[in-house]
Design a protein around this motif. Structure first.
Motif, PDB file in Angstrom:
ATOM      1  N   ALA A  38       6.531  40.333  16.798  1.00 31.26           N
ATOM      2  CA  ALA A  38       6.428  38.913  17.131  1.00 31.26           C
ATOM      3  C   ALA A  38       6.466  38.672  18.633  1.00 31.26           C
ATOM      4  N   GLY A  39       7.004  39.623  19.364  1.00 29.90           N
ATOM      5  CA  GLY A  39       7.065  39.466  20.821  1.00 29.90           C
ATOM      6  C   GLY A  39       8.482  39.285  21.364  1.00 29.90           C
ATOM      7  N   LYS A  40       9.474  39.593  20.542  1.00 33.58           N
ATOM      8  CA  LYS A  40      10.867  39.415  20.967  1.00 33.58           C
ATOM      9  C   LYS A  40      11.220  40.370  22.101  1.00 33.58           C
ATOM     10  N   SER A  41      10.937  41.653  21.881  1.00 41.08           N
ATOM     11  CA  SER A  41      11.268  42.629  22.926  1.00 41.08           C
ATOM     12  C   SER A  41      10.455  42.364  24.183  1.00 41.08           C
ATOM     13  N   SER A  42       9.188  41.994  23.991  1.00 35.41           N
ATOM     14  CA  SER A  42       8.346  41.736  25.164  1.00 35.41           C
ATOM     15  C   SER A  42       8.946  40.621  26.004  1.00 35.41           C
ATOM     16  N   THR A  43       9.451  39.576  25.347  1.00 37.69           N
ATOM     17  CA  THR A  43      10.054  38.456  26.078  1.00 37.69           C
ATOM     18  C   THR A  43      11.241  38.936  26.908  1.00 37.69           C
ATOM     19  N   ILE A  44      12.130  39.657  26.238  1.00 36.31           N
ATOM     20  CA  ILE A  44      13.334  40.132  26.919  1.00 36.31           C
ATOM     21  C   ILE A  44      12.985  41.068  28.072  1.00 36.31           C
ATOM     22  N   MET A  45      12.010  41.944  27.832  1.00 33.79           N
ATOM     23  CA  MET A  45      11.633  42.906  28.872  1.00 33.79           C
ATOM     24  C   MET A  45      10.938  42.200  30.037  1.00 33.79           C
ATOM     25  N   ALA A  46      10.251  41.103  29.742  1.00 30.78           N
ATOM     26  CA  ALA A  46       9.636  40.339  30.844  1.00 30.78           C
ATOM     27  C   ALA A  46      10.730  39.687  31.696  1.00 30.78           C
ATOM     28  N   VAL A  47      11.770  39.197  31.031  1.00 31.62           N
ATOM     29  CA  VAL A  47      12.872  38.586  31.787  1.00 31.62           C
ATOM     30  C   VAL A  47      13.573  39.638  32.646  1.00 31.62           C
ATOM     31  N   ALA A  48      13.692  40.860  32.095  1.00 32.37           N
ATOM     32  CA  ALA A  48      14.359  41.923  32.851  1.00 32.37           C
ATOM     33  C   ALA A  48      13.465  42.476  33.957  1.00 32.37           C
ATOM     34  N   GLY A  49      12.176  42.214  33.870  1.00 30.17           N
ATOM     35  CA  GLY A  49      11.270  42.689  34.915  1.00 30.17           C
ATOM     36  C   GLY A  49      10.531  43.957  34.546  1.00 30.17           C
ATOM     37  N   HIS A  50      10.482  44.271  33.255  1.00 30.35           N
ATOM     38  CA  HIS A  50       9.815  45.510  32.854  1.00 30.35           C
ATOM     39  C   HIS A  50       8.462  45.293  32.192  1.00 30.35           C
ATOM     40  N   VAL A  51       8.158  44.024  31.869  1.00 28.66           N
ATOM     41  CA  VAL A  51       6.852  43.743  31.274  1.00 28.66           C
ATOM     42  C   VAL A  51       6.159  42.715  32.162  1.00 28.66           C
ATOM     43  N   GLN A  52       4.870  42.941  32.333  1.00 29.74           N
ATOM     44  CA  GLN A  52       4.090  42.125  33.251  1.00 29.74           C
ATOM     45  C   GLN A  52       3.998  40.667  32.791  1.00 29.74           C
TER      46      GLN A  52
END
Ligand SMILES: Nc1ncnc2c1ncn2[C@@H]1O[C@H](COP(=O)(O)OP(=O)(O)OP(=O)(O)O)[C@@H](O)[C@H]1O
Ligand SMILES: [Mg+2]
Lengths: 239, 287
Positions: A38-52
């Motif tokens: 669904a994009g949960k990890s992507s959201t968190i990783m974007a906040v942490a600075g690991h996803v573009q």
């Protein structure tokens, strides 16, 4: 504290999250729920600075941190316990914790280590054990403890209860409640909807990278349609 | 007695292998690159040893100079050869490394001539008798340097903050970086230390043989590769054991296998046999 405005993020040409608005208030607990992918990890990783981040802004206490590198976000108070935990498996528990506090001076690290060990006394007995040889629950405690060593104001935990026994999950949630009492905001991803609704102040349901429902946990608990549509299926495996 | 002497000779040779191979396994552990040009740095250390000793009369000065200068060249190799291609598939770095190694050998040939250099006065030629065994000073110094330097490296890695950062970076680089570790600094440190050890090995080999020539690193390069594979790529302790073991096996092999196996082929014979039994190397984790 944390504000996402129209967050669009992904991997190269692939867009994983299409426009997410989200607010995590100070000392608030917000749960991201939704099906696999669904994009949960992507959201968190974007906040942490690991996803573009492709579009939108991420603010921390009003400051735009959208383009900051991950370690600058850590310095500003965002710490992460990532999906899969990503411990340093061949380092000891004590060393994993020390790395968590690497940006802080020694004296402060000693103090936050005391705090982590009082939160998770189990780890105190395992300080010299290699993190890779711990049980799943202990590894989760190290992952959360390592993030706490950075003394964050916002703690993000992906897959809080995945693969853990109910008793261990209880301990971890008790710790999260304690953190909130200490004024730390928590953004968590939870596979077990029942757990998420029990602890979170607010819930955001994602589907295929889009928010489909947002509200307080109490509202979610009372919304049978929502539970049937998105939240009913994923419960803890009995053990 | 003869068997013991062979064993000690094996340990001396093994110490040289260890000094060379540790740097190679460190680079592999950190970047997953087979750093073939490492053997060129070893040769560079040999040249530094001969030239500086002949100029100053002191092999101690030469050792320090070799460690620092070869360490610095190692950092330059990282910066200019590997850093620009880190995101490419591993074979790109491997090809670059082999190319650099060949270029270095040719450069040595052009600058220092094809026939090699020798010491004006060969240093460390005294000998001592230990337990009825004659050992050249140079041999003792080689073993002592290997023990002290590699032991020191162990302390650095195990007991210091930068050592912890180093091990964390080797373990999970993205997480190490996200917790504020400067992983580029770690890489420079890694190349400096590994190359300095190879430089010291180069000096000691040039003293032991009283010769340094452009191709001095050729045999070292493939033997060190065999050693780090045996030691479990990236595993420093395993590499040490593999280096010493190979030294000892070669020492016995030169006597007892002389009829049908060349000394320099033993490394590969051992490699093949052990990999048939344990594909992950002697000390690698099974996948
Ligand atoms: N590294 C990546 N490269 C390309 N696409 C990715 C990558 N990671 C995730 N995706 C894709 O992004 C989408 C969202 O994945 P994400 O991991 O954020 O989901 P999730 O909600 O955390 O799911 P789960 O509950 O399974 O952990 C998925 O379609 C996934 O295939
Ligand atoms: Mg996920």
């Amino acid at each position: 504290m944390l504000t996402l405005e129209g967050l669009v993020c992904g991997y190269g040409p692939f867009v994983a999250v299409h426009g997410l608005d989200l607010v995590v208030p100070p000392a608030g607990v917000v749960a991201l729920v939704g099906a696999n992918g669904a994009g949960k990890s992507s959201t968190i990783m974007a906040v942490a600075g690991h996803v573009q981040v492709l579009e939108g802004t991420i603010r921390l206490d009003g400051e735009d941190i959208t383009r900051l590198p991950a370690r600058e976000r850590l310095r500003r108070g965002i710490a992460l316990s990532p999906e899969g935990r990503k411990l340093f498996p061949d380092l000891t528990v004590a060393e994993n914790l020390e790395i968590g506090g690497y940006i802080h001076p020694r004296a402060r690290v000693a103090r936050s280590r005391e705090r982590v060990l009082s939160l998770f006394p189990r780890l105190g007995e395992r300080l010299d054990q290699q993190a890779g040889s711990l049980s799943g629950g202990e590894q989760q405690m190290v992952a959360i403890g390592r993030a706490l060593m950075a003394e964050p104001r916002l703690l993000m935990i992906d897959e809080v209860s995945l693969g853990l026994m109910p008793k261990v999950i209880d301990q971890i949630y008790a710790a999260i409640v304690g953190l909130r009492a200490d004024g730390i905001a928590v953004l968590l991803v939870e596979q077990s909807t029942r757990r998420a609704l029990a602890i979170a102040d607010e819930v955001c349901v994602l589907e295929s990278g889009r928010p489909v429902w947002r509200g307080t946990a109490a509202e979610a608990r009372g919304n049978q349609t929502l539970i049937d549509a998105y939240l009913g299926l994923r419960e803890e495996a009995p053990s | 007695m003869f068997l013991v002497e062979l064993f000690v000779q094996g340990l001396i040779q093994g110490s040289v292998y260890a000094l060379i191979a540790v740097g190679l396994t460190l680079v592999y552990g950190l970047l997953r690159i087979l750093h073939v040009a490492h053997a060129g740095l070893f040769t560079l250390g040999g040249y530094a040893g001969v030239l500086v000793t002949n100029a100053t009369g002191s092999v101690a000065v030469a050792l320090v100079f070799a460690a620092l200068s070869v360490g610095a060249v190692g950092m330059a190799v990282y910066r200019f050869c590997y850093e620009p291609i880190l995101r490419r598939p591993p074979y790109v770095a491997l090809i670059a490394s082999i190319g650099l190694f060949i270029a270095m050998e040719e450069l040595f040939r052009i600058v220092f001539g094809p026939f090699g250099l020798t010491y004006d006065i060969v240093p460390l030629q005294g000998s001592v008798v230990i337990g009825g065994m004659y050992l050249r000073s140079a041999e003792l110094v080689t073993m002592a340097l290997a023990a002290v330097l590699i032991g020191g490296l162990g302390l650095l890695a195990g007991r210091t903050r930068i050592g912890l950062a180093w091990r964390a970076t080797v373990s999970v680089p993205e997480m190490a970086e996200s917790f504020g570790i400067d992983i580029v600094k770690v890489r420079y440190l890694n190349f400096f230390i590994g190359s300095a050890l190879a430089g010291v090995a180069g000096v000691m080999v040039s003293v032991l043989n009283n010769l340094v020539e452009p191709t001095m690193g050729s045999v070292a390069s493939y033997k060190a590769l065999a050693i780090i594979v045996l030691g479990g790529l990236g595993n420093v302790r395993g590499t040490l054991v593999a280096a010493l073991t190979l030294g000892v096996i070669e020492a016995y092999g030169t006597i007892y296998l002389a009829g049908f196996l060349d000394r320099d082929a033993i490394a590969f014979a051992v490699l093949i046999v052990i990999l048939m039994v344990r594909p992950q190397g002697l000390f690698g984790r099974s996948a």
